[in-house]
Structures are given as structure tokens and as C-alpha cells.
Design a protein around this motif. Structure first.
Motif, PDB file in Angstrom:
ATOM      1  N   THR A  20       0.768  -1.146  -0.033  1.00 22.58           N
ATOM      2  CA  THR A  20       0.157   0.144   0.001  1.00 22.58           C
ATOM      3  C   THR A  20       0.676   1.267  -0.094  1.00 22.58           C
ATOM      4  OG1 THR A  20      -1.735  -1.139   1.325  1.00 22.58           O
ATOM      5  CG2 THR A  20      -1.865   1.202   1.283  1.00 22.58           C
ATOM      6  N   LYS A  92      -3.677  -1.575  -3.820  1.00 26.25           N
ATOM      7  CA  LYS A  92      -3.978  -2.756  -3.010  1.00 26.25           C
ATOM      8  C   LYS A  92      -5.507  -2.502  -2.918  1.00 26.25           C
ATOM      9  CE  LYS A  92      -1.011  -5.506  -0.987  1.00 26.25           C
ATOM     10  NZ  LYS A  92      -0.553  -5.188   0.252  1.00 26.25           N
ATOM     11  N   THR A  93      -5.986  -1.370  -3.242  1.00 22.52           N
ATOM     12  CA  THR A  93      -7.593  -1.403  -3.121  1.00 22.52           C
ATOM     13  C   THR A  93      -8.112  -2.168  -4.326  1.00 22.52           C
ATOM     14  OG1 THR A  93      -7.333   0.596  -4.096  1.00 22.52           O
ATOM     15  CG2 THR A  93      -7.830   0.609  -1.689  1.00 22.52           C
ATOM     16  N   GLY A  96      -7.434  -5.949  -4.041  1.00 26.52           N
ATOM     17  CA  GLY A  96      -8.163  -6.715  -3.021  1.00 26.52           C
ATOM     18  C   GLY A  96      -9.464  -6.509  -3.137  1.00 26.52           C
ATOM     19  N   PRO A 159      -3.232  -9.654  -1.686  1.00 25.00           N
ATOM     20  CA  PRO A 159      -3.822  -9.600  -0.251  1.00 25.00           C
ATOM     21  C   PRO A 159      -5.039 -10.626  -0.165  1.00 25.00           C
ATOM     22  CG  PRO A 159      -4.494  -7.790  -1.432  1.00 25.00           C
ATOM     23  CD  PRO A 159      -3.631  -8.273  -2.567  1.00 25.00           C
ATOM     24  N   THR A 250      -3.907  -3.277   5.258  1.00 27.13           N
ATOM     25  CA  THR A 250      -4.705  -4.179   6.006  1.00 27.13           C
ATOM     26  C   THR A 250      -3.662  -4.849   6.865  1.00 27.13           C
ATOM     27  OG1 THR A 250      -4.163  -5.715   4.216  1.00 27.13           O
ATOM     28  CG2 THR A 250      -6.089  -4.604   3.940  1.00 27.13           C
ATOM     29  N   ASP A 252      -3.373  -8.927   7.828  1.00 26.97           N
ATOM     30  CA  ASP A 252      -3.632 -10.331   7.380  1.00 26.97           C
ATOM     31  C   ASP A 252      -3.252 -11.253   8.437  1.00 26.97           C
ATOM     32  OD1 ASP A 252      -5.029  -9.696   4.619  1.00 26.97           O
ATOM     33  OD2 ASP A 252      -2.908  -8.976   4.284  1.00 26.97           O
ATOM     34  N   CYS A 276      -8.858 -10.899   7.624  1.00 29.54           N
ATOM     35  CA  CYS A 276      -8.111  -9.826   6.926  1.00 29.54           C
ATOM     36  C   CYS A 276      -8.722  -8.473   7.699  1.00 29.54           C
ATOM     37  CB  CYS A 276      -8.281  -9.908   5.478  1.00 29.54           C
ATOM     38  SG  CYS A 276      -7.986  -8.170   4.762  1.00 29.54           S
ATOM     39  N   SER A 277      -8.076  -7.533   8.120  1.00 31.40           N
ATOM     40  CA  SER A 277      -8.848  -6.680   8.938  1.00 31.40           C
ATOM     41  C   SER A 277      -8.051  -5.357   8.464  1.00 31.40           C
ATOM     42  CB  SER A 277      -8.310  -6.818  10.524  1.00 31.40           C
ATOM     43  OG  SER A 277      -8.534  -5.645  11.325  1.00 31.40           O
ATOM     44  N   ALA A 278      -8.688  -4.317   8.713  1.00 35.02           N
ATOM     45  CA  ALA A 278      -8.466  -2.928   8.245  1.00 35.02           C
ATOM     46  C   ALA A 278      -7.720  -2.146   9.530  1.00 35.02           C
ATOM     47  CB  ALA A 278      -9.541  -1.943   8.008  1.00 35.02           C
ATOM     48  N   ALA A 280      -4.770  -1.718  10.298  1.00 35.51           N
ATOM     49  CA  ALA A 280      -3.347  -1.844   9.942  1.00 35.51           C
ATOM     50  C   ALA A 280      -2.743  -0.290  10.021  1.00 35.51           C
ATOM     51  CB  ALA A 280      -3.421  -1.911   8.524  1.00 35.51           C
TER      52      ALA A 280
END
Length: 454
Positions: A20, A92-93, A96, A159, A250, A252, A276-278, A280
Motif C-alpha cells: 500500500t 492494493k484497493t 483486494g 492480499p 490491511t 492479514d 483480513c482486517s483494516a 493496519a
């Protein structure tokens, strides 16, 4: 290159990791060679004139009818704060996205591309072509890498895990178009004055009609790549590994069961542990910016507020790094004295404490799955591998300890960054001590066939 030379390196793989914040690339000359000879991170940051020789900022900036890439794009973005402009900061957006084709077809926001010329797909093709040029020059200039491997098969770290979703067909087309754009625009990608929109558009249009060969082999799930690196470089292998990959966008979590009884050894994912979580690095940046704005006080006008916010966003990663390294950071904006934040102010901030609790609980949920699996087969140890740019944050060890204590167990939980600073990975080149957690995914992505997922 003659065919004999090409055949000699048919097992070579180049893996690109679009972070990212920062992009990296590594090459595996041959998985049968000793690691220190066969696997090499590529100095794409040095070619791009970046701050670190192995990292280049994942940035494109459109300005004055021209496109800028990497460090040059970041410089222009910092100067563009006054004109309410934004850099294109992350691919990345798109990688993913749930619907990749839909995400690729979206136009760039007017603050990123005021000309309305480009869609996300164009930006990704151009950025990949830029990376291809960096990789080619890095290989050409590296004294210990044969030029013949410049056309080795390519991989990219992803991701998301999407077997059979058709996403690779889409990315294969993008890699092929990027190869044609790279060939057409060549050294222009290195030019300080950027590339004109007209030249970029012309190259994109021609590449769509006549794509090149981007040599894409596959996408690799990022934690799978990190697990492969951990198991390849560890001096004390264990059967169960939980990867905690903290990037900017993210976090992971993915766990693996390593079976050495097969040839080659198998790396099987424990799917129930995958998350997977935001929560980050970008979330820490957001909390830091909010704290900074509260401490600094408001602006006179809405326009001044937005300018301040843009400045803070572009500076947030550097501020965070300085804060965790030296214990304090400050940011000065026009007409104001510098506002300083100290580490204890962040650690005591209610938003940050809420963030840490949520991150610990998320980690505990994945770790519990692995601990149960380890207990069921009588294993005595589980490794938690800290990878990604966030792995060196000083609060990480306490977070892992705390997550491991959420439920009682009698398993030894070994943890630490995927770095030669950690005695578990002392076969890694010591000069890569601080950077290895960030380049580990590109290294493992190039290596991963040594330990295929079953």
C-alpha cells in the motif's frame, strides 16, 4: 539471449509485492540453490532514487499534463497540497476488491486526475510498466545476477486468496499490456520531468490492441509468501506457523501446518485462522492525525482545514516512524508554530487504546484456532511470525503476549519479526535486519514453489 542461457534459468522467478505504501521485488534464480546464492531482493528503490535501495513508494501523480512515478510523484504530491490535489497512493484497493473488473473500470477521482483521462486499470498498467523498467535496470546493474533472468516468469503477491476466481486472467492481461507499455516508453519512466499524458495514453491504447508478454505465472497469497520465507530461513523449524502481516492498508492473519514428511515439504493453510482486517498502519496514521488536529486547534476557513488535512496525510507515515523511533514528532504548517506529539500522548489516547484492544482480540481469534490444532496433535510450539512494515512497531511483542494469554494453554508461543534481529531467522543476511519484514513477501513469493500448498 540464446536458448541455452534461457533454459539455464527456466526455474527463475521474479515476485513483485505492491505494498500500500511501498513496492518491492525479489528474484529466486533457482529454488535448488542455497538461499544466500539463489534468492535476492532487487534494488528497485536505488534505481527509482528512493529513500531505501530496496523500496519504492507506490505512487503516481498527475501534474501539468504529465505523469510522475515513485519518489518523484511523492515530491510533486507534497508541492500539490496548495492546489487541492491528491496522489494516487495505493493499488492494493484494486487488488483486494471483491469485484476486480468493476474496480479496474472506475475513473480516477478528479483530485487525482483533473483531466479525467485515466481509469484504475490504466494506472495499474502504467505503474506495472514503471516497476518493470526498475526491475530490468536493477538486474542489468546487479553484479551477482545474470542478465538472462530479466525475462523470468513473474508473480505478484495478493492480499486476497482467490483460487479459480478468474482474477489471474484479468491480471495476466494487465501484465501483458504493461509489458508493451514498458517496451514503448522505456527509459522515459526514469525521467525527472515525467511522461506526458498524451504519450501515456498512446502507449496504453496501443498496448490494448497489441499486448506484450508480461510472463505472469500466478498471484501468491501474501501470508503464504511470508510463511514460506519464515520456514525457508528459520534455524529452528516448527510445525505450526501463524503469520501476522501488518501492512499500511490491511492486517492479514493466516496460519499454516508445515509437513516435512513429503517431498517437497507441504505448507497447508489452516483456513479457519484466516482473517483480513483494516486495523493496519493507515488506521494508526488516522488516529495520529486526529490527535495532531485536536492538539493543534482549528483553522480559520474550510479551505485551510482541507489543506492542513492533506499536509498531515502526506506526512503521517514519516511522523509515525519518527514518533516510534525517537518518542516524539512534530509537524509545522504555514503560519503556525510546530505542534509536537509525544509517544505517551498516543499510547494514552482513547482511540489508540480502543484500536490496540481490537487488534489484540482479532489476533487472539486466529491464534486460538492454531493453538487448538497444535494441542490436538501434541505439538509443543507455535510460531507467530511478524511480517510487513508494521512488524517492528514497539507495542507488537506485548500485543502478541496478550493475545496468547486470552485462553489458557500449555504451548510455547514463539514470536518476533521476520528479521535477522530475531534469533529464529539468523540465516538472513544481517544487513537486511530492519528491512527484511517488508521485503519478506516478495522473497517468499519468488520461493514459494519449494513448499506448495496442498
Amino acid at each position: 539471449m540464446d536458448e541455452g542461457e534461457s533454459a539455464r534459468y527456466e526455474r527463475a522467478r521474479i515476485c513483485i509485492d505492491f505494498g500500500t505504501a511501498l513496492s518491492k521485488a525479489s528474484i529466486c534464480l533457482d529454488p535448488m540453490l542455497p538461499l544466500e546464492v539463489g534468492v535476492k531482493p532487487l534494488p528497485i528503490g536505488a534505481i527509482a532514487r528512493g529513500e531505501h535501495p530496496l523500496l519504492t513508494p507506490s505512487v503516481i501523480y498527475v501534474d501539468g499534463g504529465r505523469l510522475f512515478f515513485g519518489p518523484a510523484a511523492l515530491d510533486h504530491a507534497r508541492r500539490g497540497v496548495e492546489t487541492q490535489r491528491d496522489p494516487l497512493l495505493s493499488f492494493k484497493t484494486v487488488l483486494g476488491a471483491t469485484n476486480v473488473d468493476q474496480a479496474l473500470a472506475q475513473k480516477l477521482r478528479p483530485s487525482m486526475d483533473p483531466t479525467g483521462t485515466f481509469i484504475n486499470r490504466d494506472a495499474l498498467v502504467l505503474y506495472l510498466a514503471y516497476l518493470d523498467q526498475l526491475i530490468r535496470e536493477a538486474i542489468e546493474l546487479a553484479p551477482n545476477i545474470p542478465n538472462a533472468v530479466v525475462n523470468a516468469k513473474r508473480r505478484y503477491t495478493s492480499p486476497v486468496w482467490k483460487p479459480g476466481s478468474g482474477a489471474d486472467k484479468t491480471f495476466e492481461a494487465i501484465f501483458n499490456e504493461a509489458a508493451a507499455v514498458s517496451q514503448k516508453l522505456g527509459k522515459l519512466f526514469h525521467a525527472q520531468e515525467g511522461i506526458s499524458i498524451a504519450q501515456s495514453k498512446d502507449a496504453l491504447d496501443k498496448a490494448r490492441l497489441q499486448p506484450g508478454n508480461g510472463m505472469l505465472e500466478t498471484g501468491i497469497f501474501e501470508p503464504h509468501a511470508a510463511a514460506a520465507t519464515a520456514l525457508a530461513f528459520t534455524s529452528a523449524p516448527t510445525r505450526f506457523v501463524l503469520v501476522f502481516d501488518m501492512g499500511a492498508g490491511t492486517v492479514d492473519f493466516a496460519a499454516f501446518d508445515f509437513d516435512e514428511s513429503t517431498e517437497p515439504p507441504a505448507l497447508t493453510e489452516i483456513k479457519e485462522a484466516r482473517q483480513c482486517s483494516a486495523l493496519a498502519g493507515d488506521e494508526i496514521d488516522r488516529i495520529l492525525i486526529e490527535l495532531y488536529l485536536r492538539k493543534r486547534g482549528g483553522e480559520k476557513s474550510r479551505e485551510d482545514e482541507l489543506r492542513l488535512l492533506r499536509t498531515a496525510r502526506l506526512s503521517a507515515r514519516d511522523m509515525k516512524k519518527e514518533l516510534f523511533t525517537t518518542g516524539k514528532t512534530s509537524l509545522k504548517t504555514s503560519g503556525w508554530m510546530a505542534t509536537t506529539i509525544r509517544i505517551n500522548e498516543l499510547m494514552e489516547d482513547q482511540n489508540f487504546r480502543t484500536y490496540l484492544t481490537a487488534l489484540r482480540n482479532t489476533m487472539a481469534a486466529s491464534l486460538n484456532v492454531v493453538l487448538q490444532r497444535a494441542e490436538a496433535v501434541g505439538a509443543t510450539a507455535v510460531d507467530v511470525v511478524l511480517a510487513g512494515g508494521g512488524s517492528n512497531l514497539p507495542f507488537m511483542p506485548d500485543l502478541v503476549k496478550s493475545a496468547a494469554q486470552v485462553r489458557p494453554h500449555n504451548i510455547q508461543v514463539r514470536f518476533g519479526p521476520l528479521s535477522p534481529a530475531n534469533p529464529l531467522y539468523n540465516s538472513v543476511d544481517p544487513s537486511l535486519r530492519d528491512i527484511f519484514p517488508q521485503i519478506a513477501m516478495s522473497v517468499g513469493g519468488a520461493l514459494v514453489e519449494m513448499m506448495p500448498a496442498r
